[in-house]
Design an enzyme around this catalytic site. Structure first.
Site: not given
Ligand code: RRO
Length: 295
Positions: A72, A131, A192, A243, A265
């Protein structure tokens, strides 16, 4: 099933993972019912950067057999745009607001932390040092020393809880978590997304506009469990585990591994009410059989 987290009293342990639930769009779609039946016990915003960003060129998504890959690239209105447009709307939510921020230097993170430190609508800050989708390839959170220097710079700027969002793309994630704790972080969150790639079957070239992307969803659940377990074994601060969580059992597993809160998520893209469902399932499940990872 209320939970105390960094001084916040939360109704249950299920929150959202940053960037996977657009509360402003959901409010437009569902109206005030969203406020009355908000699926999460706290809301974590999408990442805010100092300057506005367009994000990465398309395509930005690739579906995997057991998950999703995204590139993204942090599209957002920037700090000033967020303060003027998003914050007033998000402050109407019925749950505490956690703002996720990312800077391309320590100075930028400091600007973001200072900008939000004075806003009483903000309950806590999550520092995104993880990120996978920035052109520089720089991931501050891969190195314990970098994370310690970042915390040393920003810790004095706010009394609000600071949560450090860790990357799974590091050689020693527990060492990074420990460095964050020792430098003053109030909590860590992980994982992440994991760096991945897909090739266009016709051209053989990278499919994603950003070339590589971040893998999420059930595909990463076992990795998340292992990393949450390993990090919980070495830190004393609360851990937010995430996760591939799709069910109460997945959330309970992360809690047994040491997580205080669990974030949902990718599952929210499939089911916007996943947070409520998973919270209800966790509340119904026994937590007496927690294993102790701290010995
Ligand atoms: O915007 C993104 O591409 C993105 C971010 Br900021 C992040 O932290 N994790 C991710 O998988 N994608």
């Amino acid at each position: 099933m209320s939970v105390e987290f960094c001084g916040l009293e939360l109704a249950h342990p299920i929150i959202n993972a940053s960037g996977t639930f657009d509360a402003i769009a959901a409010r437009r779609a569902f109206g005030d019912e969203l406020l009355e039946r908000f699926p999460f016990s706290a809301f974590v915003s999408k990442t805010v950067t100092v300057e506005p960003r367009q994000g990465n060129p398309p395509p930005r998504l690739w579906e995997l057999p057991a998950g999703l890959m995204n590139s993204i690239g942090l599209p957002n209105k920037g700090l000033d745009g967020y303060l003027a447009n998003d914050l007033p709307q998000l402050s109407e939510l019925s749950v505490p607001l956690i703002v996720n921020v990312m800077g391309f230097s320590r100075d930028e993170v400091a600007q973001l932390v200072s900008g939000f430190a004075v806003r009483e609508e903000v309950a806590a800050l999550e520092l995104n040092v993880s990120c996978p989708n920035v052109e520089t390839g720089m991931v501050m959170g891969a190195d314990p020393g970098e994370v310690a220097r970042l915390l040393a710079a920003v810790r004095p700027l706010t009394g609000k809880p600071l949560i450090v969002k860790l990357t799974p793309n590091a050689s020693n994630v527990p060492a990074v978590a420990l460095a964050a704790e020792e430098a003053g972080a109030d909590a860590v969150s992980l994982i992440n997304t994991i760096k991945g790639m897909a090739l266009d079957p016709r051209s053989g070239e990278p499919w994603l506009g950003g070339q590589t992307g971040g893998v999420s969803g059930p595909a990463v659940r076992a990795v998340a469990l292992a990393q949450v377990y390993a990090v919980s074994a070495v830190v004393g601060i609360p851990v937010i585990g995430m996760g591939g969580v799709q069910s109460g059992r997945d959330a309970a597993d992360l809690m047994r591994a040491g997580a205080t809160l669990v974030a949902v998520g990718t599952e929210s893209f499939r089911d916007p009410a996943a947070g409520s469902r998973i919270a209800a399932q966790v509340s119904g499940s026994s937590t007496n059989d927690r294993i102790s990872v701290r010995g």
